[in-house]
Design a protein around this motif. Structure first.
Motif, PDB file in Angstrom:
ATOM      1  N   GLU A   3       0.811  -1.238   0.157  1.00  8.21           N
ATOM      2  CA  GLU A   3       0.071  -0.109   0.081  1.00  8.21           C
ATOM      3  C   GLU A   3       0.906   1.298  -0.136  1.00  8.21           C
ATOM      4  OE1 GLU A   3      -3.994   1.980   2.500  1.00  8.21           O
ATOM      5  OE2 GLU A   3      -2.249   0.761   3.317  1.00  8.21           O
ATOM      6  N   THR A   4       2.006   1.223   0.748  1.00 12.18           N
ATOM      7  CA  THR A   4       2.868   2.488   0.801  1.00 12.18           C
ATOM      8  C   THR A   4       3.410   2.649  -0.459  1.00 12.18           C
ATOM      9  OG1 THR A   4       3.153   1.996   3.137  1.00 12.18           O
ATOM     10  CG2 THR A   4       4.722   3.580   2.272  1.00 12.18           C
ATOM     11  N   ILE A   5       4.090   1.465  -1.065  1.00 10.52           N
ATOM     12  CA  ILE A   5       4.628   1.753  -2.489  1.00 10.52           C
ATOM     13  C   ILE A   5       3.597   2.257  -3.467  1.00 10.52           C
ATOM     14  CG2 ILE A   5       5.512   0.380  -4.464  1.00 10.52           C
ATOM     15  CD1 ILE A   5       6.905  -1.397  -2.465  1.00 10.52           C
ATOM     16  N   GLN A   6       2.542   1.872  -3.457  1.00  7.21           N
ATOM     17  CA  GLN A   6       1.455   2.544  -4.472  1.00  7.21           C
ATOM     18  C   GLN A   6       1.193   4.061  -4.162  1.00  7.21           C
ATOM     19  OE1 GLN A   6      -0.179   0.809  -7.060  1.00  7.21           O
ATOM     20  NE2 GLN A   6      -0.723   2.959  -7.564  1.00  7.21           N
ATOM     21  N   GLU A   7       1.026   4.137  -2.693  1.00 14.61           N
ATOM     22  CA  GLU A   7       0.868   5.542  -2.480  1.00 14.61           C
ATOM     23  C   GLU A   7       1.971   6.474  -2.787  1.00 14.61           C
ATOM     24  OE1 GLU A   7      -2.184   5.048   1.497  1.00 14.61           O
ATOM     25  OE2 GLU A   7      -0.288   5.923   1.813  1.00 14.61           O
ATOM     26  N   LEU A   8       3.246   6.162  -2.655  1.00 13.86           N
ATOM     27  CA  LEU A   8       4.318   6.792  -3.043  1.00 13.86           C
ATOM     28  C   LEU A   8       4.172   7.029  -4.618  1.00 13.86           C
ATOM     29  CD1 LEU A   8       7.015   5.273  -0.775  1.00 13.86           C
ATOM     30  CD2 LEU A   8       6.242   7.566  -0.597  1.00 13.86           C
ATOM     31  N   HIS A   9       3.840   5.967  -5.212  1.00 11.90           N
ATOM     32  CA  HIS A   9       3.829   6.122  -6.756  1.00 11.90           C
ATOM     33  C   HIS A   9       2.868   7.090  -7.272  1.00 11.90           C
ATOM     34  CE1 HIS A   9       3.498   5.085 -11.013  1.00 11.90           C
ATOM     35  NE2 HIS A   9       2.210   5.287 -10.673  1.00 11.90           N
ATOM     36  N   ASP A  10       1.731   6.998  -6.372  1.00 14.85           N
ATOM     37  CA  ASP A  10       0.454   7.992  -6.951  1.00 14.85           C
ATOM     38  C   ASP A  10       1.134   9.533  -6.544  1.00 14.85           C
ATOM     39  OD1 ASP A  10      -1.099   5.866  -7.494  1.00 14.85           O
ATOM     40  OD2 ASP A  10      -2.161   5.821  -5.828  1.00 14.85           O
ATOM     41  N   ALA A  11       1.456   9.561  -5.428  1.00 17.43           N
ATOM     42  CA  ALA A  11       1.921  10.985  -5.028  1.00 17.43           C
ATOM     43  C   ALA A  11       3.073  11.441  -5.989  1.00 17.43           C
ATOM     44  CB  ALA A  11       2.662  10.962  -3.830  1.00 17.43           C
ATOM     45  N   PHE A  12       4.188  10.687  -5.992  1.00 20.38           N
ATOM     46  CA  PHE A  12       5.309  11.210  -7.141  1.00 20.38           C
ATOM     47  C   PHE A  12       4.696  11.441  -8.588  1.00 20.38           C
ATOM     48  CE2 PHE A  12       8.329   8.904  -4.058  1.00 20.38           C
ATOM     49  CZ  PHE A  12       9.098  10.244  -3.738  1.00 20.38           C
ATOM     50  N   LYS A  13       3.836  10.539  -8.936  1.00 20.42           N
ATOM     51  CA  LYS A  13       3.274  10.767 -10.173  1.00 20.42           C
ATOM     52  C   LYS A  13       2.633  12.094 -10.431  1.00 20.42           C
ATOM     53  CE  LYS A  13       0.422   8.461 -14.038  1.00 20.42           C
ATOM     54  NZ  LYS A  13      -0.308   7.213 -14.219  1.00 20.42           N
ATOM     55  N   THR A  14       1.702  12.173  -9.542  1.00 24.52           N
ATOM     56  CA  THR A  14       1.081  13.603  -9.426  1.00 24.52           C
ATOM     57  C   THR A  14       1.937  14.886  -9.337  1.00 24.52           C
ATOM     58  OG1 THR A  14      -0.917  12.728  -8.452  1.00 24.52           O
ATOM     59  CG2 THR A  14      -0.615  15.196  -8.020  1.00 24.52           C
ATOM     60  N   LEU A  15       3.096  14.732  -8.286  1.00 24.47           N
ATOM     61  CA  LEU A  15       4.059  15.857  -8.350  1.00 24.47           C
ATOM     62  C   LEU A  15       4.947  16.035  -9.347  1.00 24.47           C
ATOM     63  CD1 LEU A  15       5.112  14.872  -4.442  1.00 24.47           C
ATOM     64  CD2 LEU A  15       3.663  17.098  -5.058  1.00 24.47           C
ATOM     65  N   ASP A  16       5.165  14.959 -10.069  1.00 27.14           N
ATOM     66  CA  ASP A  16       6.155  15.226 -11.297  1.00 27.14           C
ATOM     67  C   ASP A  16       5.623  15.847 -12.491  1.00 27.14           C
ATOM     68  OD1 ASP A  16       8.551  14.804 -12.363  1.00 27.14           O
ATOM     69  OD2 ASP A  16       7.972  12.940 -13.276  1.00 27.14           O
ATOM     70  N   LYS A  17       4.143  15.895 -12.531  1.00 26.66           N
ATOM     71  CA  LYS A  17       3.350  16.615 -13.308  1.00 26.66           C
ATOM     72  C   LYS A  17       3.001  18.065 -13.035  1.00 26.66           C
ATOM     73  CE  LYS A  17       0.686  12.487 -15.125  1.00 26.66           C
ATOM     74  NZ  LYS A  17      -0.361  12.008 -15.138  1.00 26.66           N
ATOM     75  N   ASP A  18       3.084  18.421 -11.578  1.00 28.56           N
ATOM     76  CA  ASP A  18       2.912  19.732 -11.203  1.00 28.56           C
ATOM     77  C   ASP A  18       4.193  20.576 -11.347  1.00 28.56           C
ATOM     78  OD1 ASP A  18       2.457  22.071  -9.680  1.00 28.56           O
ATOM     79  OD2 ASP A  18       1.600  21.014  -8.070  1.00 28.56           O
ATOM     80  N   LYS A  19       4.219  21.627 -12.215  1.00 31.21           N
ATOM     81  CA  LYS A  19       4.952  22.402 -12.688  1.00 31.21           C
ATOM     82  C   LYS A  19       5.589  23.457 -11.643  1.00 31.21           C
ATOM     83  CE  LYS A  19       4.439  22.207 -17.794  1.00 31.21           C
ATOM     84  NZ  LYS A  19       4.179  23.018 -18.989  1.00 31.21           N
ATOM     85  N   SER A  20       4.783  23.559 -10.738  1.00 35.19           N
ATOM     86  CA  SER A  20       5.145  24.485  -9.480  1.00 35.19           C
ATOM     87  C   SER A  20       5.754  23.779  -8.605  1.00 35.19           C
ATOM     88  CB  SER A  20       3.752  24.946  -8.819  1.00 35.19           C
ATOM     89  OG  SER A  20       3.161  23.543  -8.116  1.00 35.19           O
ATOM     90  N   VAL A  21       6.061  22.409  -8.445  1.00 30.75           N
ATOM     91  CA  VAL A  21       6.907  21.636  -7.764  1.00 30.75           C
ATOM     92  C   VAL A  21       8.349  21.557  -8.395  1.00 30.75           C
ATOM     93  CG1 VAL A  21       7.290  19.565  -6.618  1.00 30.75           C
ATOM     94  CG2 VAL A  21       5.008  20.386  -6.909  1.00 30.75           C
ATOM     95  N   LYS A  22       9.349  22.250  -7.640  1.00 28.89           N
ATOM     96  CA  LYS A  22      10.825  22.104  -8.329  1.00 28.89           C
ATOM     97  C   LYS A  22      11.563  21.094  -7.766  1.00 28.89           C
ATOM     98  CE  LYS A  22       9.588  25.852 -10.599  1.00 28.89           C
ATOM     99  NZ  LYS A  22       9.495  25.729 -11.913  1.00 28.89           N
TER     100      LYS A  22
END
Length: 257
Positions: free
Chosen positions: A30-49
């Motif tokens: 579950e943690t691995i999946q949550e980390l994937h979901d979070a990272f995938k979203t953050l990597d698409k967010d151009k405001s996150v450097k």
């Protein structure tokens, strides 16, 4: 973003905290999946450097995988576990466009060290302990540890760490090149945030190209020099290149969008 096992403090520098303190932040499915979901979203967010990943509390970054989840797995199930984990998290993090810094507080063992090694670089607190103890359980590292550890510390040190299943302290990790800095625990996140600030001043587009080029040099089917030439040329077609060179010629600080 809301999750059961991780916390995400969003911003220009986003902090992702693995929050399973009663399990020393061990990685379960579950943690691995949550980390994937979070990272995938953050990597698409151009405001996150920049993203900093750490563990909750002072005892552990990630003390390993949740062994109870796979202790009765068959050969086929074990292979699928490693393949899915590498695809969802470890390889995914390594190839993200957004830089990821591992802030290692306390134990980083097994899957925890493998996660830290998948990040673009690592900073450790002075109480950190790192190791790959899998052979003591009759298995080997399955989330990229046998590949990334030799790349970082050399083949001989990697063999010793894997074969002995022992831990090394933060100073030895620094001497081996496994981490970039060692600081008192209270200074761990502040230093990571300071480094993130320096990264954020530069072109995110160019950094993404640089990550791709560096990784190509370590890929068995990649050509780092070829990828560098390709990425270098592509940079010339970006707004960041125009802004960066114009700012240099005008003797001002670049304003990358």
């Amino acid at each position: 973003m809301k999750f059961n096992n991780i916390q995400v403090q969003e911003g220009k520098t986003t902090i992702v905290t693995i929050n399973r303190p009663t399990k020393l932040n061990a990685l379960n499915r579950e943690t691995i999946q949550e980390l994937h979901d979070a990272f995938k979203t953050l990597d698409k967010d151009k405001s996150v450097k920049v993203i900093i990943i750490t563990g909750s509390g002072e005892k552990a970054f990630v003390a390993g995988a949740d062994i109870a989840e796979f202790s009765d797995f068959s050969e086929k199930e074990g292979g699928k576990l490693a393949a899915k984990g590498q695809k969802l998290l470890f390889n995914f993090v390594e190839n993200m466009k957004t830089p990821v810094i591992a802030a290692i507080n306390g134990f980083a063992l097994g899957g925890g060290l493998e996660l830290a090694m998948a990040c673009h670089f690592r900073v450790a607190s002075d109480n950190a302990k790192m190791g790959l103890p899998e052979v003591s359980l009759g298995v080997i590292p399955g989330y990229g540890g046998t590949q990334r550890l030799p790349q970082l510390v050399g083949k001989g040190i990697a063999f010793e760490m894997i074969m002995t299943a022992g831990m090394i302290d933060a100073e030895k990790a620094l001497a081996h090149g496994l981490v970039n800095y060692v600081v008192p625990q209270a200074e761990l996140l502040p230093l990571c945030e300071k480094l993130a600030g320096k990264i954020s001043n530069n072109s995110s587009v160019a950094i993404a190209y640089a990550i791709k080029a560096v990784n190509a040099g370590f890929s068995t089917n990649g050509d780092g020099f070829k990828e560098e030439i390709k990425a270098f040329g592509e940079c010339f077609g970006t707004n960041d290149f125009k802004e960066g060179t114009t700012a240099f010629l005008e003797k001002r600080k670049a304003n990358f969008e």
